[in-house]
Design a protein around this motif. Structure first.
Motif, PDB file in Angstrom:
ATOM      1  N   UNK A  45      -8.584  15.970  12.446  1.00 34.57           N
ATOM      2  CA  UNK A  45     -10.036  15.588  11.764  1.00 34.57           C
ATOM      3  C   UNK A  45      -9.082  15.659  10.620  1.00 34.57           C
ATOM      4  N   UNK A  46      -8.540  16.945   9.755  1.00 29.79           N
ATOM      5  CA  UNK A  46      -8.141  17.362   8.391  1.00 29.79           C
ATOM      6  C   UNK A  46      -7.624  15.918   7.405  1.00 29.79           C
ATOM      7  N   UNK A  47      -6.786  15.327   8.529  1.00 30.55           N
ATOM      8  CA  UNK A  47      -6.276  14.322   7.436  1.00 30.55           C
ATOM      9  C   UNK A  47      -6.391  12.917   8.297  1.00 30.55           C
ATOM     10  N   UNK A  48      -7.587  11.974   7.389  1.00 28.92           N
ATOM     11  CA  UNK A  48      -7.503  10.804   7.618  1.00 28.92           C
ATOM     12  C   UNK A  48      -6.025   9.788   6.413  1.00 28.92           C
ATOM     13  N   UNK A  49      -6.363   8.966   7.014  1.00 31.81           N
ATOM     14  CA  UNK A  49      -5.088   8.184   6.081  1.00 31.81           C
ATOM     15  C   UNK A  49      -6.564   6.917   6.252  1.00 31.81           C
ATOM     16  N   UNK A  50      -6.697   6.122   5.373  1.00 32.19           N
ATOM     17  CA  UNK A  50      -6.664   4.989   4.828  1.00 32.19           C
ATOM     18  C   UNK A  50      -5.445   3.492   4.658  1.00 32.19           C
ATOM     19  N   UNK A  51      -5.899   2.749   5.056  1.00 36.27           N
ATOM     20  CA  UNK A  51      -4.927   1.830   4.624  1.00 36.27           C
ATOM     21  C   UNK A  51      -3.868   1.374   4.122  1.00 36.27           C
ATOM     22  N   UNK A  52      -4.636   1.777   2.091  1.00 30.55           N
ATOM     23  CA  UNK A  52      -3.618   2.207   1.656  1.00 30.55           C
ATOM     24  C   UNK A  52      -2.598   3.391   1.231  1.00 30.55           C
ATOM     25  N   UNK A  53      -3.313   5.082   1.521  1.00 34.03           N
ATOM     26  CA  UNK A  53      -2.247   5.599   1.408  1.00 34.03           C
ATOM     27  C   UNK A  53      -1.319   5.169   2.872  1.00 34.03           C
ATOM     28  N   UNK A  54      -1.505   5.217   4.643  1.00 32.06           N
ATOM     29  CA  UNK A  54      -0.853   5.227   5.469  1.00 32.06           C
ATOM     30  C   UNK A  54       0.469   4.162   4.495  1.00 32.06           C
ATOM     31  N   UNK A  55      -0.367   2.909   4.186  1.00 30.19           N
ATOM     32  CA  UNK A  55       1.420   2.419   3.892  1.00 30.19           C
ATOM     33  C   UNK A  55       1.611   1.963   2.322  1.00 30.19           C
ATOM     34  N   UNK A  56       1.240   3.374   1.471  1.00 29.11           N
ATOM     35  CA  UNK A  56       1.848   3.572   0.715  1.00 29.11           C
ATOM     36  C   UNK A  56       3.377   4.340   0.732  1.00 29.11           C
ATOM     37  N   UNK A  58       4.326   4.357   4.243  1.00 27.69           N
ATOM     38  CA  UNK A  58       5.171   3.898   4.904  1.00 27.69           C
ATOM     39  C   UNK A  58       6.206   3.090   4.281  1.00 27.69           C
ATOM     40  N   UNK A  59       6.116   2.403   2.845  1.00 32.21           N
ATOM     41  CA  UNK A  59       6.685   1.836   2.212  1.00 32.21           C
ATOM     42  C   UNK A  59       7.619   2.830   1.639  1.00 32.21           C
ATOM     43  N   UNK A  60       7.464   4.197   1.362  1.00 29.76           N
ATOM     44  CA  UNK A  60       7.787   5.163   0.860  1.00 29.76           C
ATOM     45  C   UNK A  60       9.195   5.452   1.754  1.00 29.76           C
ATOM     46  N   UNK A  61       8.603   5.642   2.752  1.00 33.17           N
ATOM     47  CA  UNK A  61       9.576   6.486   3.975  1.00 33.17           C
ATOM     48  C   UNK A  61      10.696   5.139   3.897  1.00 33.17           C
ATOM     49  N   UNK A  62      10.188   3.895   4.491  1.00 33.80           N
ATOM     50  CA  UNK A  62      10.804   2.627   4.878  1.00 33.80           C
ATOM     51  C   UNK A  62      12.190   2.908   3.618  1.00 33.80           C
ATOM     52  N   UNK A  63      11.665   2.797   1.671  1.00 39.33           N
ATOM     53  CA  UNK A  63      12.762   3.356   1.681  1.00 39.33           C
ATOM     54  C   UNK A  63      13.471   4.232   1.428  1.00 39.33           C
ATOM     55  N   UNK A  68      11.925   3.551  10.103  1.00 36.91           N
ATOM     56  CA  UNK A  68      12.276   2.092  10.185  1.00 36.91           C
ATOM     57  C   UNK A  68      11.871   0.915  10.984  1.00 36.91           C
ATOM     58  N   UNK A  69      11.622  -0.146  10.664  1.00 40.52           N
ATOM     59  CA  UNK A  69      10.866  -1.091  11.329  1.00 40.52           C
ATOM     60  C   UNK A  69      11.426  -2.239  12.648  1.00 40.52           C
ATOM     61  N   UNK A  70      10.154  -2.247  13.808  1.00 38.21           N
ATOM     62  CA  UNK A  70      10.680  -2.647  14.477  1.00 38.21           C
ATOM     63  C   UNK A  70       9.644  -3.537  14.748  1.00 38.21           C
TER      64      UNK A  70
ATOM     65  N   UNK B  24      -3.507  -4.814  -5.464  1.00 38.69           N
ATOM     66  CA  UNK B  24      -1.562  -4.409  -5.251  1.00 38.69           C
ATOM     67  C   UNK B  24      -0.211  -5.420  -6.329  1.00 38.69           C
ATOM     68  N   UNK B  25       0.515  -5.111  -6.583  1.00 37.56           N
ATOM     69  CA  UNK B  25       1.925  -5.932  -6.656  1.00 37.56           C
ATOM     70  C   UNK B  25       1.748  -7.006  -6.095  1.00 37.56           C
ATOM     71  N   UNK B  26       2.245  -8.287  -6.568  1.00 37.91           N
ATOM     72  CA  UNK B  26       2.941  -9.463  -5.546  1.00 37.91           C
ATOM     73  C   UNK B  26       3.695  -8.628  -4.736  1.00 37.91           C
ATOM     74  N   UNK B  27       4.668  -8.063  -5.035  1.00 39.97           N
ATOM     75  CA  UNK B  27       5.928  -7.922  -3.711  1.00 39.97           C
ATOM     76  C   UNK B  27       5.186  -6.703  -2.671  1.00 39.97           C
ATOM     77  N   UNK B  28       4.475  -5.637  -3.176  1.00 43.19           N
ATOM     78  CA  UNK B  28       3.961  -5.344  -2.410  1.00 43.19           C
ATOM     79  C   UNK B  28       2.924  -5.583  -1.833  1.00 43.19           C
ATOM     80  N   UNK B  29       2.286  -6.978  -1.714  1.00 39.88           N
ATOM     81  CA  UNK B  29       0.991  -7.522  -0.414  1.00 39.88           C
ATOM     82  C   UNK B  29       1.981  -8.120   0.116  1.00 39.88           C
TER      83      UNK B  29
END
Lengths: 122, 233
Positions: A45-56, A58-63, A68-70, B24-29
């Motif tokens: 319970x120490x780290x609670x990710x919201x959708x914004x933080x989680x996908x931020x 995930x985006x970085x980790x994908x880059x 990788x996305x499946x 959010x920016x369009x691309x991200x969204x």
């Protein structure tokens, strides 16, 4: 880890969020909400990710090609899994933690909770 | 819970969350919107099952999380694309919008001062005499200058912002009424509306307050009489 720090070097240290996401994906592939719940459980319970933080993250980790996305055949959801690079980075981080804990144990620091906490998050 | 595939049956929360994602920016969204909505729906449903309600902390957490991350994504994009490209491609602000905005600035400033002064005196239907007196003795109200910022600048702003809009309409053909088109041209459309609004104020600035005053005093039943009176006033 600063936001601009790249993972091109697999010995770089990880933020708690990235570490726990990699930990959640180390056992099996998961979708977003599943990762979120697993991170919360694993961090007690120490780290609670919201959708914004989680996908931020995930985006970085994908880059950075850590994950990788499946596409799932039975669901609209996208699942994520570790890449070789992600697994190496995660293993290196675990190794660092392990060495730090070993060092703390040799110096008899582990019995002191506050110090143990500092070592883990160092 | 994890296999939820459809939107939750609470459209307001869904609309609220989807609206937040517009930050959010369009691309991200385009890339993550669907997944983020599904994740939010799962969070929402779990919270409702667990507590029977969401509560302020839940919404505060969602709001702060999205706003902070959207800002971070914009910042990353700004650093990656550079100011010029970011302004044009992400914020959809072109040079015509900037020129149009600058042309409307003098009118907007005086309009704002006038509105604040009217509110301060507690009567919005009449101008604030001390403020009007101050403004009317300034250079702003010397006829050539007055004509420039009151008529010429708004007309130019409207015309200048029509140009990119027409260009985009011709480029997009039949998809003008689609949300994406409106969103990508939102600055041009806004400036166009403000410019036309300012011109309407100039044409109706005596009639408007008189009609409002009459309606407040006599009600809608006397509208024809009020209009006739105000036209001759």
């Amino acid at each position: 880890m600063s936001k601009s720090k790249s993972f091109s070097n697999t010995n770089v240290s990880l933020t708690p969020q990235i570490f726990y996401i990699l930990l959640a994906l180390a056992t099996k592939e998961r979708h977003g909400y599943d990762i979120m719940k697993q991170v919360e459980n694993d961090s007690q319970g120490k780290i609670r990710l919201g959708p914004g933080t989680l996908y931020g993250a995930i985006k970085r980790m994908l880059e950075e090609k850590l994950i990788t996305a499946v596409d799932s055949s039975h669901s609209r959801r996208k699942y994520y899994q570790l890449t070789e690079k992600g697994r190496t980075l995660f293993n290196n981080e675990l190794q660092r933690y392990n060495e730090a804990v070993e060092l703390a144990r040799r110096r008899s620091l582990l019995g002191k909770p506050a110090v143990a906490k500092l070592v883990i998050y160092a | 819970m994890h296999n939820t595939e459809k939107s939750v049956a609470v459209p307001i929360t869904y609309i609220f969350f989807k609206s937040l994602l517009l930050l959010y920016p369009d691309t991200y969204r385009r890339k993550f919107e669907e997944e983020m909505v599904m994740t939010f729906e799962d969070m929402y449903q779990e919270k409702m099952l667990k507590d029977g309600e969401t509560g302020i902390p839940f919404w505060f957490h969602i709001y702060m999380d999205i706003v902070a991350n959207a800002f971070e994504q914009h910042w990353q994009l700004l650093r990656k694309q550079g100011l010029k490209k970011y302004t044009e491609q992400t914020l959809h602000i072109n040079r015509y919008n900037i020129i149009g905005g600058l042309l409307l600035l003098p009118f907007f400033s005086v309009f704002l001062v006038d509105i604040i002064a009217r509110i301060a005196q507690g009567d919005v239907t009449h101008y604030n005499r001390p403020v009007y007196s101050l403004l009317s003795h300034s250079l702003l109200y010397w006829f050539p200058v007055l004509f420039t910022w009151v008529i010429l600048f708004p007309v130019l702003a409207v015309l200048i912002n029509l140009f990119p809009l027409i260009k985009n309409i011709l480029k997009k053909h039949g998809s003008v009424l689609r949300f994406d088109f409106i969103r990508q041209n939102i600055i041009s459309l806004t400036l166009l509306t403000i410019g036309l609004g300012f011109l309407a104020i100039i044409l109706l600035h005596d009639l408007g307050p008189c009609v409002v005053h009459g309606l407040l005093r006599f009600g809608f039943g006397k509208l024809p009489y009020i209009l006739s009176f105000c036209r001759n006033a």
